[in-house]
Design a protein around this motif. Structure first.
Motif, PDB file in Angstrom:
ATOM      1  N   ARG A  62       0.830  -1.216   0.000  1.00 54.85           N
ATOM      2  CA  ARG A  62       0.000   0.000   0.000  1.00 54.85           C
ATOM      3  C   ARG A  62       0.858   1.256   0.000  1.00 54.85           C
ATOM      4  O   ARG A  62       0.527   2.253  -0.643  1.00 54.85           O
ATOM      5  N   SER A  63       1.984   1.213   0.729  1.00 56.41           N
ATOM      6  CA  SER A  63       2.830   2.403   0.830  1.00 56.41           C
ATOM      7  C   SER A  63       3.599   2.678  -0.461  1.00 56.41           C
ATOM      8  O   SER A  63       3.989   3.819  -0.728  1.00 56.41           O
ATOM      9  N   THR A  64       3.839   1.643  -1.271  1.00 58.16           N
ATOM     10  CA  THR A  64       4.606   1.825  -2.509  1.00 58.16           C
ATOM     11  C   THR A  64       3.709   1.971  -3.733  1.00 58.16           C
ATOM     12  O   THR A  64       4.207   2.181  -4.837  1.00 58.16           O
ATOM     13  N   ARG A  65       2.406   1.876  -3.552  1.00 64.86           N
ATOM     14  CA  ARG A  65       1.487   1.908  -4.692  1.00 64.86           C
ATOM     15  C   ARG A  65       1.612   3.226  -5.478  1.00 64.86           C
ATOM     16  O   ARG A  65       1.617   3.229  -6.712  1.00 64.86           O
ATOM     17  N   HIS A  66       1.725   4.349  -4.775  1.00 65.35           N
ATOM     18  CA  HIS A  66       1.851   5.637  -5.471  1.00 65.35           C
ATOM     19  C   HIS A  66       3.141   5.696  -6.274  1.00 65.35           C
ATOM     20  O   HIS A  66       3.163   6.225  -7.391  1.00 65.35           O
ATOM     21  N   GLN A  67       4.227   5.155  -5.706  1.00 60.63           N
ATOM     22  CA  GLN A  67       5.509   5.157  -6.419  1.00 60.63           C
ATOM     23  C   GLN A  67       5.387   4.396  -7.734  1.00 60.63           C
ATOM     24  O   GLN A  67       5.938   4.797  -8.756  1.00 60.63           O
ATOM     25  N   ARG A  68       4.655   3.286  -7.704  1.00 64.03           N
ATOM     26  CA  ARG A  68       4.512   2.490  -8.912  1.00 64.03           C
ATOM     27  C   ARG A  68       3.620   3.186  -9.929  1.00 64.03           C
ATOM     28  O   ARG A  68       3.823   3.053 -11.136  1.00 64.03           O
ATOM     29  N   THR A  70       3.465   6.371 -10.434  1.00 62.32           N
ATOM     30  CA  THR A  70       4.187   7.506 -11.017  1.00 62.32           C
ATOM     31  C   THR A  70       5.534   7.081 -11.610  1.00 62.32           C
ATOM     32  O   THR A  70       6.375   7.925 -11.920  1.00 62.32           O
ATOM     33  N   TYR A  71       5.728   5.800 -11.764  1.00 63.81           N
ATOM     34  CA  TYR A  71       6.979   5.241 -12.282  1.00 63.81           C
ATOM     35  C   TYR A  71       7.189   5.664 -13.733  1.00 63.81           C
ATOM     36  O   TYR A  71       6.226   5.805 -14.502  1.00 63.81           O
ATOM     37  N   VAL A  72       8.440   5.867 -14.113  1.00 65.40           N
ATOM     38  CA  VAL A  72       8.769   6.250 -15.485  1.00 65.40           C
ATOM     39  C   VAL A  72       8.730   5.006 -16.376  1.00 65.40           C
ATOM     40  O   VAL A  72       9.548   4.107 -16.248  1.00 65.40           O
ATOM     41  N   GLY A  73       7.747   4.952 -17.277  1.00 63.95           N
ATOM     42  CA  GLY A  73       7.594   3.795 -18.151  1.00 63.95           C
ATOM     43  C   GLY A  73       6.879   2.660 -17.432  1.00 63.95           C
ATOM     44  O   GLY A  73       6.425   2.795 -16.295  1.00 63.95           O
ATOM     45  N   PRO A  74       6.770   1.507 -18.083  1.00 67.17           N
ATOM     46  CA  PRO A  74       6.099   0.364 -17.465  1.00 67.17           C
ATOM     47  C   PRO A  74       6.834  -0.105 -16.210  1.00 67.17           C
ATOM     48  O   PRO A  74       8.069  -0.135 -16.186  1.00 67.17           O
ATOM     49  N   TRP A  75       6.060  -0.443 -15.176  1.00 70.73           N
ATOM     50  CA  TRP A  75       6.641  -1.017 -13.956  1.00 70.73           C
ATOM     51  C   TRP A  75       6.574  -2.533 -14.073  1.00 70.73           C
ATOM     52  O   TRP A  75       5.498  -3.112 -14.236  1.00 70.73           O
ATOM     53  N   LEU A  76       7.735  -3.187 -14.002  1.00 69.51           N
ATOM     54  CA  LEU A  76       7.785  -4.645 -14.031  1.00 69.51           C
ATOM     55  C   LEU A  76       8.322  -5.161 -12.702  1.00 69.51           C
ATOM     56  O   LEU A  76       9.094  -4.471 -12.024  1.00 69.51           O
ATOM     57  N   PRO A  77       7.946  -6.375 -12.317  1.00 62.96           N
ATOM     58  CA  PRO A  77       8.477  -6.958 -11.078  1.00 62.96           C
ATOM     59  C   PRO A  77       9.987  -7.139 -11.150  1.00 62.96           C
ATOM     60  O   PRO A  77      10.589  -7.148 -12.235  1.00 62.96           O
ATOM     61  N   GLU A  78      10.579  -7.278  -9.985  1.00 56.14           N
ATOM     62  CA  GLU A  78      12.020  -7.512  -9.897  1.00 56.14           C
ATOM     63  C   GLU A  78      12.306  -8.982 -10.198  1.00 56.14           C
ATOM     64  O   GLU A  78      11.800  -9.869  -9.507  1.00 56.14           O
ATOM     65  N   GLY A 197      13.024   0.477 -17.715  1.00 57.35           N
ATOM     66  CA  GLY A 197      14.319   1.107 -17.451  1.00 57.35           C
ATOM     67  C   GLY A 197      14.261   2.039 -16.262  1.00 57.35           C
ATOM     68  O   GLY A 197      15.287   2.541 -15.801  1.00 57.35           O
ATOM     69  N   GLY A 198      13.050   2.282 -15.764  1.00 57.73           N
ATOM     70  CA  GLY A 198      12.873   3.126 -14.586  1.00 57.73           C
ATOM     71  C   GLY A 198      13.381   4.548 -14.750  1.00 57.73           C
ATOM     72  O   GLY A 198      13.656   5.228 -13.759  1.00 57.73           O
ATOM     73  N   GLY A 199      13.531   4.985 -15.997  1.00 56.98           N
ATOM     74  CA  GLY A 199      14.060   6.320 -16.228  1.00 56.98           C
ATOM     75  C   GLY A 199      15.572   6.392 -16.096  1.00 56.98           C
ATOM     76  O   GLY A 199      16.162   7.462 -16.274  1.00 56.98           O
TER      77      GLY A 199
END
Length: 293
Positions: A62-68, A70-78, A197-199
């Protein structure tokens, strides 16, 4: 007792968070809570520890949802390295695949937890209710919503591991050799390429859709420097990533990217997930394979 269930706790947390680093942190926090608990009052250590790590993971999710968002480009799992056992166990491989983890990102945190605990680890609705502090009826409803959501976005096909590995090998040969026709033969007509690439590394900021566009993207990349590494210095290794065959790219003494694949019912590549954000490559450095069964 904690060590007995450490692998289970990491496996739950990773599927909930899509991040090995965050999952490791959740397991460590679970240990702190376990060490401080009055364990004489714990009747079922497995359920108790699973409840702790689930709630810790949900808080972090829940705390990281906003970060994901607003992520630069597609967010993929680690990505994580997985050994032969995970690759051979079809259920385990599917539940940790990059394709499924991407779908799980579209669930609410509660639905994701219920789906993982029920469908992957076989917890009862009552046990899940205790873990997520919801009524059994609420858990059943969340489980139904999550299951239907995943089914609609993630059709399941029989996994022919040898065929998938062969397709991965052919893909690598076609891309490095610049063989556009061979590459097109491997791709589903509506294949989608997701690049992360996460920017920090130049990647496509939107999904690339369609066999010709995806093939063209990889053809354009061939022979070029990537992530600051000259083309002639880039190495590639076929290795187990997230329960299936994948490619691990390196150069200049570091890992620079992973590429994993999803396949359709005809064995063609339906989706490609390319992770190059250096912040997400820590779990594939050093060759450590995770047992997430």
């Amino acid at each position: 007792m904690f060590e007995r269930y450490r692998r289970l706790l990491f496996s739950i947390a990773y599927r909930l968070l899509g991040s090995a680093a965050d999952a490791e942190d959740a397991v460590q926090d679970a240990w702190i809570k376990w060490a401080a608990a009055d364990r004489s009052q714990v009747a079922d250590p497995k359920a108790y520890l699973s409840r702790i790590v689930t709630n810790l993971a949900l808080e972090r999710l829940r705390s990281t949802r906003h970060q994901r968002e607003t992520y630069v480009g597609p967010w993929l799992p680690e990505p994580i390295l997985t050994g032969g056992d995970a690759a051979e166990a079809v259920t385990d491989a599917e539940s940790v695949s990059m394709a499924l983890l991407v779908v799980l990102e579209t669930l609410s945190p509660l639905e994701r937890a219920v789906f993982v605990l029920k469908e992957v680890f076989g917890f009862s609705h009552a046990e899940i209710g205790e873990a997520v502090e919801r009524s059994e009826a609420a858990v059943r409803q969340a489980a139904h919503r999550a299951r239907e959501h995943v089914r609609a976005r993630r059709p399941r096909f029989p996994a022919d591991r040898a065929r998938q590995r062969q397709a991965t090998e052919r893909f690598f040969a076609a891309t490095t050799g610049g063989d556009l026709n061979a590459l097109l033969e491997l791709l589903s007509p509506d294949v989608t390429l997701w690049t992360d690439g996460g920017g920090k590394v130049r990647q496509a900021l939107l999904p690339v859709i369609g066999a010709e566009k995806v093939a063209g993207w990889f053809a354009a990349m061939a022979g070029r420097s990537y992530a600051g590494v000259a083309a002639e210095e880039i190495t590639a290794e076929l290795i187990g990533i997230n329960g299936g065959p994948g490619l691990l790219f390196g150069g200049a003494g570091r890992v620079i990217a992973t590429v994993t694949f999803d396949f359709d019912e005809d064995g063609r590549i339906a989706a490609i997930h390319n992770v190059a954000n250096p912040d997400k490559l820590g779990a594939v450095v050093g060759g450590k394979a995770y047992d997430v069964s």
